[in-house]
Design a protein around this motif. Structure first.
Motif, PDB file in Angstrom:
ATOM      1  N   GLY A 179       0.599  -1.266  -0.041  1.00 57.63           N
ATOM      2  CA  GLY A 179      -0.133   0.025  -0.032  1.00 57.63           C
ATOM      3  C   GLY A 179       0.911   1.576  -0.035  1.00 57.63           C
ATOM      4  O   GLY A 179       2.190   1.299  -0.193  1.00 57.63           O
ATOM      5  N   LEU A 180       0.189   2.489   0.263  1.00 57.57           N
ATOM      6  CA  LEU A 180       1.000   3.749   0.129  1.00 57.57           C
ATOM      7  C   LEU A 180       0.640   4.363   1.281  1.00 57.57           C
ATOM      8  O   LEU A 180      -0.648   4.649   1.977  1.00 57.57           O
ATOM      9  CB  LEU A 180       0.424   4.452  -1.032  1.00 57.57           C
ATOM     10  N   VAL A 181       1.533   4.987   1.851  1.00 54.96           N
ATOM     11  CA  VAL A 181       1.405   5.776   3.078  1.00 54.96           C
ATOM     12  C   VAL A 181       1.975   7.171   2.849  1.00 54.96           C
ATOM     13  O   VAL A 181       3.277   7.334   2.409  1.00 54.96           O
ATOM     14  CB  VAL A 181       2.056   5.225   4.407  1.00 54.96           C
ATOM     15  N   ILE A 182       1.397   8.174   3.243  1.00 58.55           N
ATOM     16  CA  ILE A 182       1.701   9.753   3.022  1.00 58.55           C
ATOM     17  C   ILE A 182       1.761  10.367   4.312  1.00 58.55           C
ATOM     18  O   ILE A 182       0.720  10.527   4.952  1.00 58.55           O
ATOM     19  CB  ILE A 182       1.047  10.270   1.872  1.00 58.55           C
ATOM     20  N   ASN A 183       2.975  10.795   4.867  1.00 65.80           N
ATOM     21  CA  ASN A 183       3.176  11.490   5.903  1.00 65.80           C
ATOM     22  C   ASN A 183       2.644  12.968   5.765  1.00 65.80           C
ATOM     23  O   ASN A 183       3.615  13.645   4.984  1.00 65.80           O
ATOM     24  CB  ASN A 183       4.656  11.266   6.340  1.00 65.80           C
ATOM     25  N   VAL A 184       1.614  13.391   6.407  1.00 64.68           N
ATOM     26  CA  VAL A 184       0.902  14.631   6.127  1.00 64.68           C
ATOM     27  C   VAL A 184       0.854  15.302   7.645  1.00 64.68           C
ATOM     28  O   VAL A 184       0.242  16.131   7.963  1.00 64.68           O
ATOM     29  CB  VAL A 184      -0.285  14.811   5.602  1.00 64.68           C
ATOM     30  N   ARG A 185       1.706  15.028   8.630  1.00 67.92           N
ATOM     31  CA  ARG A 185       1.573  15.288   9.674  1.00 67.92           C
ATOM     32  C   ARG A 185       2.003  16.863  10.061  1.00 67.92           C
ATOM     33  O   ARG A 185       2.926  17.542   9.653  1.00 67.92           O
ATOM     34  CB  ARG A 185       2.405  14.406  10.787  1.00 67.92           C
ATOM     35  N   VAL A 234      -0.606   1.810  11.492  1.00 68.11           N
ATOM     36  CA  VAL A 234       0.185   1.954  10.196  1.00 68.11           C
ATOM     37  C   VAL A 234       1.532   1.126  10.363  1.00 68.11           C
ATOM     38  O   VAL A 234       1.846   0.278   9.580  1.00 68.11           O
ATOM     39  CB  VAL A 234       0.308   3.218   9.744  1.00 68.11           C
ATOM     40  N   SER A 235       2.517   1.386  11.416  1.00 68.70           N
ATOM     41  CA  SER A 235       3.505   0.729  11.566  1.00 68.70           C
ATOM     42  C   SER A 235       3.287  -0.623  11.948  1.00 68.70           C
ATOM     43  O   SER A 235       4.021  -1.706  11.328  1.00 68.70           O
ATOM     44  CB  SER A 235       4.138   1.518  12.752  1.00 68.70           C
ATOM     45  N   ALA A 236       2.303  -1.045  12.628  1.00 71.10           N
ATOM     46  CA  ALA A 236       2.023  -2.601  12.926  1.00 71.10           C
ATOM     47  C   ALA A 236       1.648  -3.365  11.626  1.00 71.10           C
ATOM     48  O   ALA A 236       1.337  -4.569  11.552  1.00 71.10           O
ATOM     49  CB  ALA A 236       0.992  -2.633  14.137  1.00 71.10           C
ATOM     50  N   GLY A 237       1.246  -2.671  10.458  1.00 72.44           N
ATOM     51  CA  GLY A 237       0.637  -3.153   9.340  1.00 72.44           C
ATOM     52  C   GLY A 237      -0.975  -3.683   9.439  1.00 72.44           C
ATOM     53  O   GLY A 237      -1.316  -4.538   8.655  1.00 72.44           O
ATOM     54  N   THR A 238      -1.281  -3.291  10.389  1.00 72.00           N
ATOM     55  CA  THR A 238      -2.775  -3.362  10.531  1.00 72.00           C
ATOM     56  C   THR A 238      -3.742  -2.279   9.981  1.00 72.00           C
ATOM     57  O   THR A 238      -5.080  -2.330   9.919  1.00 72.00           O
ATOM     58  CB  THR A 238      -3.212  -3.670  11.981  1.00 72.00           C
ATOM     59  N   SER A 239      -3.116  -1.405   9.092  1.00 66.83           N
ATOM     60  CA  SER A 239      -4.130  -0.304   8.535  1.00 66.83           C
ATOM     61  C   SER A 239      -4.374  -0.715   7.196  1.00 66.83           C
ATOM     62  O   SER A 239      -4.017  -1.848   6.740  1.00 66.83           O
ATOM     63  CB  SER A 239      -3.275   0.973   8.529  1.00 66.83           C
ATOM     64  N   ARG A 240      -5.011   0.094   6.571  1.00 62.02           N
ATOM     65  CA  ARG A 240      -5.599  -0.203   5.099  1.00 62.02           C
ATOM     66  C   ARG A 240      -4.278  -0.303   4.064  1.00 62.02           C
ATOM     67  O   ARG A 240      -4.533  -0.822   3.052  1.00 62.02           O
ATOM     68  CB  ARG A 240      -6.259   0.966   4.709  1.00 62.02           C
ATOM     69  N   ALA A 241      -3.184   0.088   4.423  1.00 58.39           N
ATOM     70  CA  ALA A 241      -2.011   0.214   3.614  1.00 58.39           C
ATOM     71  C   ALA A 241      -1.264  -1.050   3.882  1.00 58.39           C
ATOM     72  O   ALA A 241      -0.218  -1.609   3.004  1.00 58.39           O
ATOM     73  CB  ALA A 241      -1.152   1.333   4.047  1.00 58.39           C
ATOM     74  N   GLY A 242      -1.569  -2.143   4.762  1.00 60.63           N
ATOM     75  CA  GLY A 242      -0.860  -3.362   4.669  1.00 60.63           C
ATOM     76  C   GLY A 242       0.104  -3.224   5.348  1.00 60.63           C
ATOM     77  O   GLY A 242       0.690  -2.478   6.110  1.00 60.63           O
ATOM     78  N   ILE A 243       1.032  -4.398   5.306  1.00 56.98           N
ATOM     79  CA  ILE A 243       2.126  -4.854   5.992  1.00 56.98           C
ATOM     80  C   ILE A 243       3.668  -4.234   5.743  1.00 56.98           C
ATOM     81  O   ILE A 243       4.512  -4.174   6.273  1.00 56.98           O
ATOM     82  CB  ILE A 243       2.508  -6.131   6.224  1.00 56.98           C
ATOM     83  N   LYS A 244       3.453  -4.015   4.309  1.00 56.12           N
ATOM     84  CA  LYS A 244       4.747  -3.479   3.658  1.00 56.12           C
ATOM     85  C   LYS A 244       4.351  -2.062   2.707  1.00 56.12           C
ATOM     86  O   LYS A 244       4.421  -2.163   1.588  1.00 56.12           O
ATOM     87  CB  LYS A 244       5.318  -4.378   2.837  1.00 56.12           C
ATOM     88  N   PRO A 245       4.038  -0.838   3.386  1.00 56.92           N
ATOM     89  CA  PRO A 245       3.531   0.186   2.356  1.00 56.92           C
ATOM     90  C   PRO A 245       4.515   0.993   2.059  1.00 56.92           C
ATOM     91  O   PRO A 245       5.698   1.154   2.828  1.00 56.92           O
ATOM     92  CB  PRO A 245       2.861   0.888   3.460  1.00 56.92           C
ATOM     93  N   LEU A 246       4.572   1.567   0.979  1.00 59.09           N
ATOM     94  CA  LEU A 246       5.574   2.533   0.535  1.00 59.09           C
ATOM     95  C   LEU A 246       5.256   3.909   1.202  1.00 59.09           C
ATOM     96  O   LEU A 246       4.202   4.420   1.108  1.00 59.09           O
ATOM     97  CB  LEU A 246       5.557   2.857  -0.958  1.00 59.09           C
ATOM     98  N   VAL A 247       6.296   4.453   1.872  1.00 59.00           N
ATOM     99  CA  VAL A 247       6.094   5.504   2.566  1.00 59.00           C
ATOM    100  C   VAL A 247       6.578   6.969   1.959  1.00 59.00           C
ATOM    101  O   VAL A 247       8.150   6.914   1.602  1.00 59.00           O
ATOM    102  CB  VAL A 247       6.667   5.386   4.273  1.00 59.00           C
TER     103      VAL A 247
END
Length: 292
Positions: A179-185, A234-247
């Motif tokens: 999946g994809l994770v975008i950091n917008v913090r 997200v870090s634990a891999g239990t989010s929508r982006a799965g266990i190995k997201p592109l950050v």
């Protein structure tokens, strides 16, 4: 009297009804995620409190009935005010759409009228009720909002990377991302039903028009992870982006808009996402999270 409006309470991070199945062509990154995400989505609501004074000089039972009726009307009014301010996209809110379209106005009022009472109590001569409406799923605010934007249009494919794109030093296109994770913090991003990802040249990378309408109504265009608890999932891999997201780190949020709902990334990162998607297909599965 004290009134409390709680808009888009972030149980998960933007949200489906328990038991609703993903689309046939969607593969959840993990079984744990699939169950957890559905449950959390079912809990995401917009809530509001309402109060009604108990009339004096009448039997207690009758006074309670009248006070409860007044409290429900008060809560529904507060719900409507809360819902009106919810961002549909970067340009408008639910209220803007209601003012322009009588059908949308009628649908939103119908949702408010059908709001569920989740708690109630009588204390010190006042009756208090708390009511909630669903954010996602059939008959939800998302149903009205996304239908208003998308209509009956079929989803369009995400674009290909630039024809001259060459991965930078140390970057490889692996095809192994879930999946994809975008950091917008800390960038002031506002949650919305129709977010989008743009690069700094204004190229649209991903948004509501790339997502199946039913999926968007039930699950949202993206997921939102807010605060340590959300980031931890997200870090634990239990989010929508799965266990190995592109950050990817966001450059900022879209400016010159009513609501800062859209994410801006670099041109290089945009091409990397699109090139990776051609192998990993995470955008085709809508496995996208925004960390806010």
């Amino acid at each position: 009297m004290k009134k409390s409006l709680i808009a888009l309470s972030s149980v998960l991070v933007f949200s489906v009804a328990v038991g609703a199945a993903p689309l046939n062509d969607y593969i959840a990154p993990t079984a744990v995620y699939a169950a957890q995400y559905q449950i959390n989505n079912s809990m995401e609501t917009i809530t509001a409190e309402g109060y009604g004074p108990m009339p004096s000089g009448m039997p207690a039972g009758a006074a309670k009935v009248l006070a409860r009726r007044a409290a429900v009307v008060d809560a529904q009014r507060n719900l409507l005010e809360s819902v009106k301010g919810v961002a549909i996209d970067s340009e408008t809110t639910v209220e803007n759409f209601m003012l322009k379209d009588d059908i949308i106005h009628s649908k939103v009022n119908g949702i408010i009228t059908g709001a569920r009472v989740i708690s109630e109590e009588a204390q010190d001569g006042v009756y208090k009720v708390t009511m909630a409406v669903p954010v996602y799923g059939v008959g939800s605010i998302a149903d009205v909002a996304i239908t208003a934007v998308v209509g009956d249009k079929a989803p369009v494919p995400v674009p290909a990377p630039s024809v001259d794109y060459v991965p930078g030093t140390g970057v490889s296109i692996s095809g192994n991302y879930s999946g994809l994770v975008i950091n917008v913090r800390d960038k002031g991003l506002v949650r919305t039903f129709c977010p989008a990802i743009y690069d700094t040249n204004g190229r649209a990378i991903y948004g509501v028009y790339n997502v199946d309408k039913k999926y968007a109504i039930d699950y949202g265009v993206v997921g939102y992870a807010k605060g340590p608890e959300g980031w931890g999932k997200v870090s634990a891999g239990t989010s929508r982006a799965g266990i190995k997201p592109l950050v990817i780190e966001a450059v900022g949020v879209r400016e010159r808009t009513v609501n800062k709902c859209d994410v801006v990334i670099s041109v290089e990162d945009a091409d990397r996402i699109l090139a990776e998607n051609q192998r990993s297909h995470f955008l085709d599965k809508y496995a996208v999270m925004f960390e806010i």
